[in-house]
Write a protein that holds these residues in place. Sequence first.
Motif, PDB file in Angstrom:
ATOM      1  N   TYR A 205       0.895  -1.024  -0.273  1.00 40.68           N
ATOM      2  CA  TYR A 205       0.039   0.076   0.239  1.00 40.68           C
ATOM      3  C   TYR A 205       0.609   1.235  -0.109  1.00 40.68           C
ATOM      4  CZ  TYR A 205      -3.972  -2.674   1.247  1.00 40.68           C
ATOM      5  OH  TYR A 205      -5.159  -4.644   1.441  1.00 40.68           O
ATOM      6  N   GLY A 206       2.034   1.181   0.954  1.00 39.32           N
ATOM      7  CA  GLY A 206       2.672   2.591   0.755  1.00 39.32           C
ATOM      8  C   GLY A 206       3.440   2.678  -0.532  1.00 39.32           C
ATOM      9  N   LYS A 207       3.951   1.927  -0.728  1.00 43.46           N
ATOM     10  CA  LYS A 207       4.415   1.311  -2.703  1.00 43.46           C
ATOM     11  C   LYS A 207       2.632   2.637  -3.926  1.00 43.46           C
ATOM     12  CE  LYS A 207       6.515  -0.994  -6.468  1.00 43.46           C
ATOM     13  NZ  LYS A 207       6.299  -2.526  -6.810  1.00 43.46           N
ATOM     14  N   ASP A 208       1.919   2.299  -3.097  1.00 41.92           N
ATOM     15  CA  ASP A 208       1.201   2.007  -4.262  1.00 41.92           C
ATOM     16  C   ASP A 208       0.929   3.816  -3.783  1.00 41.92           C
ATOM     17  OD1 ASP A 208       1.188   0.241  -5.342  1.00 41.92           O
ATOM     18  OD2 ASP A 208      -0.842  -0.495  -5.241  1.00 41.92           O
ATOM     19  N   ARG A 209       0.837   3.799  -3.274  1.00 40.04           N
ATOM     20  CA  ARG A 209       0.800   5.159  -2.638  1.00 40.04           C
ATOM     21  C   ARG A 209       1.038   6.429  -3.402  1.00 40.04           C
ATOM     22  NH1 ARG A 209      -1.013   9.909  -1.229  1.00 40.04           N
ATOM     23  NH2 ARG A 209      -2.762  10.723   0.433  1.00 40.04           N
ATOM     24  N   LEU A 210       2.626   6.257  -3.757  1.00 33.36           N
ATOM     25  CA  LEU A 210       3.628   6.745  -4.124  1.00 33.36           C
ATOM     26  C   LEU A 210       3.151   7.131  -5.338  1.00 33.36           C
ATOM     27  CD1 LEU A 210       6.873   5.630  -3.261  1.00 33.36           C
ATOM     28  CD2 LEU A 210       5.968   7.467  -2.789  1.00 33.36           C
ATOM     29  N   HIS A 211       1.948   7.083  -6.257  1.00 32.79           N
ATOM     30  CA  HIS A 211       1.677   6.867  -7.199  1.00 32.79           C
ATOM     31  C   HIS A 211       0.008   6.610  -7.087  1.00 32.79           C
ATOM     32  CE1 HIS A 211       5.415   5.259  -8.520  1.00 32.79           C
ATOM     33  NE2 HIS A 211       5.415   4.258  -7.722  1.00 32.79           N
ATOM     34  N   THR A 212      -0.656   7.281  -6.842  1.00 36.04           N
ATOM     35  CA  THR A 212      -1.824   7.670  -7.592  1.00 36.04           C
ATOM     36  C   THR A 212      -2.352   8.725  -7.524  1.00 36.04           C
ATOM     37  OG1 THR A 212      -2.106   9.307  -4.373  1.00 36.04           O
ATOM     38  CG2 THR A 212      -2.361   6.965  -4.392  1.00 36.04           C
ATOM     39  N   GLU A 213      -4.353   8.800  -8.032  1.00 39.84           N
ATOM     40  CA  GLU A 213      -4.504  10.395  -8.755  1.00 39.84           C
ATOM     41  C   GLU A 213      -5.216  10.774  -7.793  1.00 39.84           C
ATOM     42  OE1 GLU A 213      -6.585   8.886 -13.024  1.00 39.84           O
ATOM     43  OE2 GLU A 213      -5.018   7.302 -12.152  1.00 39.84           O
ATOM     44  N   SER A 214      -6.007  11.879  -8.617  1.00 34.26           N
ATOM     45  CA  SER A 214      -6.522  12.045  -7.598  1.00 34.26           C
ATOM     46  C   SER A 214      -8.640  11.409  -7.497  1.00 34.26           C
ATOM     47  CB  SER A 214      -7.278  13.908  -8.284  1.00 34.26           C
ATOM     48  OG  SER A 214      -6.646  14.517  -7.570  1.00 34.26           O
ATOM     49  N   THR A 215      -9.300  11.570  -6.990  1.00 36.03           N
ATOM     50  CA  THR A 215     -10.269  10.128  -6.587  1.00 36.03           C
ATOM     51  C   THR A 215     -11.524  10.973  -7.296  1.00 36.03           C
ATOM     52  OG1 THR A 215     -10.013   9.087  -4.661  1.00 36.03           O
ATOM     53  CG2 THR A 215     -12.438   9.382  -5.386  1.00 36.03           C
ATOM     54  N   PHE A 363     -18.844   7.134   7.259  1.00 34.07           N
ATOM     55  CA  PHE A 363     -17.916   8.409   6.603  1.00 34.07           C
ATOM     56  C   PHE A 363     -17.022   8.116   6.954  1.00 34.07           C
ATOM     57  CE2 PHE A 363     -19.682   9.443  11.398  1.00 34.07           C
ATOM     58  CZ  PHE A 363     -19.165   9.562  11.805  1.00 34.07           C
ATOM     59  N   GLY A 364     -16.011   8.541   6.214  1.00 33.71           N
ATOM     60  CA  GLY A 364     -14.763   8.515   6.369  1.00 33.71           C
ATOM     61  C   GLY A 364     -13.382   9.131   5.086  1.00 33.71           C
ATOM     62  N   GLU A 365     -11.727   9.930   4.998  1.00 33.48           N
ATOM     63  CA  GLU A 365     -11.558  10.234   4.332  1.00 33.48           C
ATOM     64  C   GLU A 365     -10.798   9.208   3.588  1.00 33.48           C
ATOM     65  OE1 GLU A 365      -9.735  13.876   6.285  1.00 33.48           O
ATOM     66  OE2 GLU A 365     -11.079  14.777   5.787  1.00 33.48           O
ATOM     67  N   ILE A 366     -10.425   9.321   2.105  1.00 34.41           N
ATOM     68  CA  ILE A 366      -9.362   8.364   1.590  1.00 34.41           C
ATOM     69  C   ILE A 366      -7.771   8.894   1.455  1.00 34.41           C
ATOM     70  CG2 ILE A 366      -9.906   7.385  -1.301  1.00 34.41           C
ATOM     71  CD1 ILE A 366     -12.633   7.819  -1.400  1.00 34.41           C
ATOM     72  N   ARG A 367      -7.358   7.867   2.595  1.00 34.29           N
ATOM     73  CA  ARG A 367      -6.080   8.083   1.660  1.00 34.29           C
ATOM     74  C   ARG A 367      -5.356   7.492   0.460  1.00 34.29           C
ATOM     75  NH1 ARG A 367      -6.743  12.028   3.059  1.00 34.29           N
ATOM     76  NH2 ARG A 367      -6.708  13.232   4.588  1.00 34.29           N
ATOM     77  N   LEU A 368      -5.973   6.192   0.546  1.00 32.64           N
ATOM     78  CA  LEU A 368      -5.838   4.979  -0.648  1.00 32.64           C
ATOM     79  C   LEU A 368      -6.900   4.146  -1.362  1.00 32.64           C
ATOM     80  CD1 LEU A 368      -3.417   3.784  -2.511  1.00 32.64           C
ATOM     81  CD2 LEU A 368      -2.913   2.408  -0.867  1.00 32.64           C
ATOM     82  N   GLY A 369      -7.118   4.642  -2.627  1.00 34.85           N
ATOM     83  CA  GLY A 369      -7.787   3.283  -3.117  1.00 34.85           C
ATOM     84  C   GLY A 369      -7.703   2.840  -4.093  1.00 34.85           C
ATOM     85  N   TYR A 370      -8.302   1.623  -4.225  1.00 31.56           N
ATOM     86  CA  TYR A 370      -8.299   1.354  -5.273  1.00 31.56           C
ATOM     87  C   TYR A 370     -10.104   1.166  -7.179  1.00 31.56           C
ATOM     88  CZ  TYR A 370      -4.263  -0.364  -3.633  1.00 31.56           C
ATOM     89  OH  TYR A 370      -3.099  -1.012  -3.131  1.00 31.56           O
ATOM     90  N   VAL A 380      -5.806   5.571  -6.744  1.00 28.24           N
ATOM     91  CA  VAL A 380      -6.664   6.933  -5.880  1.00 28.24           C
ATOM     92  C   VAL A 380      -6.088   7.064  -4.721  1.00 28.24           C
ATOM     93  CG1 VAL A 380      -8.676   7.314  -7.750  1.00 28.24           C
ATOM     94  CG2 VAL A 380      -9.121   5.945  -5.360  1.00 28.24           C
ATOM     95  N   SER A 381      -6.625   8.724  -4.310  1.00 25.97           N
ATOM     96  CA  SER A 381      -6.517   9.323  -2.967  1.00 25.97           C
ATOM     97  C   SER A 381      -7.224  10.641  -3.019  1.00 25.97           C
ATOM     98  CB  SER A 381      -4.725   9.534  -2.614  1.00 25.97           C
ATOM     99  OG  SER A 381      -4.519   9.613  -0.788  1.00 25.97           O
ATOM    100  N   GLY A 382      -7.429  10.628  -1.619  1.00 25.33           N
ATOM    101  CA  GLY A 382      -8.117  12.162  -2.310  1.00 25.33           C
ATOM    102  C   GLY A 382      -9.740  11.828  -1.283  1.00 25.33           C
ATOM    103  N   GLY A 383     -10.500  12.615  -1.721  1.00 27.23           N
ATOM    104  CA  GLY A 383     -11.774  12.909  -1.390  1.00 27.23           C
ATOM    105  C   GLY A 383     -12.645  12.289  -0.172  1.00 27.23           C
ATOM    106  N   SER A 384     -13.396  11.604   0.116  1.00 27.38           N
ATOM    107  CA  SER A 384     -14.029  11.193   1.426  1.00 27.38           C
ATOM    108  C   SER A 384     -15.379  10.323   0.510  1.00 27.38           C
ATOM    109  CB  SER A 384     -14.418  11.669   2.140  1.00 27.38           C
ATOM    110  OG  SER A 384     -16.061  12.911   1.438  1.00 27.38           O
TER     111      SER A 384
END
Length: 425
Positions: A205-215, A363-370, A380-384
């Motif tokens: 997940y840490g590795k993928d978090r380096l390569h996200t785009e906005s949700t 409810f929750g704020e997104i830090r890492l998603g697929y 993706v990252s960001g949004g809720s």
Amino acid sequence: MLTDILDSLKSSEADAWDVTDEKINRWEFYFIKHDLDQNRIVDTEHINVTVYKKSADGKCLGSATDEIAPSASQEEIRQEISDLLSRAALVKNPLYSLRKPVDVKPEEYSADVKEISKDFIETLTDIPETKTEDINCYEIFTAGIEKRHITSEGIDETQKYPESFLEVVTNARNDEREIELYRSYDSGTCDRDFLKKDIEKTLTYGKDRLHTESTPALGKVSLMLSTADAMQVWDYFAMRTDASMVYQKTSDWKIGESVAEGITGDKVTLSSKKSLPNSSKNRTFDDEGALIRDEVLIDGDVVKTYWGNQKFSSYLGFSDTFILSNYEVAPGTKSEAELRDGKYLEVVEFSDFQVDPITGHIFGEIRLGYLHDGNSVKIVSGGSVSGTMSDSLKSMHFSKEQTQYNYARVPSVVVLDDVTVTGAK
């Protein structure tokens, strides 16, 4: 010390009393990378006292609780009990009876602190790392607990069990930035296989978090939960069968009725479990002395019974309840592979994720998603996310496979429909 407290309680004006004497042998380890920075052994003792006082007309029963230091003098003990009685007299709960002793010998659960610590250390050192994904640091706390419970009603039992806590910080980096992810794990003994797999996933997940785009703003979607955040969903079901919530009308779930109408998805069966492997909540008796047992609480979305403490259970007319410790949710109808075949957003990292047990709000704020569109996957990252269990539980699905998170064995994957995703922009 304990004898002095018991003598003072017996000679006091308390109508009833309750004492727990908890002795803890804790081993602590602090690692930077895999180098031991420091460690220590800590022995502590905590004595908690509850006194009960009836009202003058005998219709109410008040209580007050506090901890008395093992080093307290007799004078300090008497003063503390006197203060507790004054506080208890101000509480006007309707009268209820206290737990009575049962003729059952408590089980002893393995609490070899040395072996448990060894298991954690060996597990952490066995996790594969790379130059760009590794473990930054970790802290291990293992404890063997001996807890004696004595009451004026005749209960006198001693339970022995382990409790452990692990904190891990992982790092993933590239030439531009570094991502740090934190994990914490409560357990009794060490679940080697689960920890190894979960921390390995965290490194990914840490590795993928380096390569996200906005949700993107997705509107209503299916939300997949495949990490410990899913426990918020299952705790929602467990909490709404708590006698205290039912009595206080913060839960409207009734015995013999379904938790919702028009259910088209998987139906929930949730059972209390006296013990689960590696759990920190394996006990014979709950904190009030009631016998814990395996029992179905929800069967196919129909509430079968409540659990809870003596006060609220008795107000509802139940005399044979106990405080829930471990529980299990039965498998769903589809495999994890089947649930992953479709369109959905899987979120594996939130800044915070909650399911309110009273309102059911999600409810929750997104830090890492697929984000799965059926053909490809975007990181993706960001949004809720937001929604309500009253909407989502009607069509929710969960896997045949199960995962255990400390005190609960639950489906490995759960999918909630009708969850709103707000975009990062």
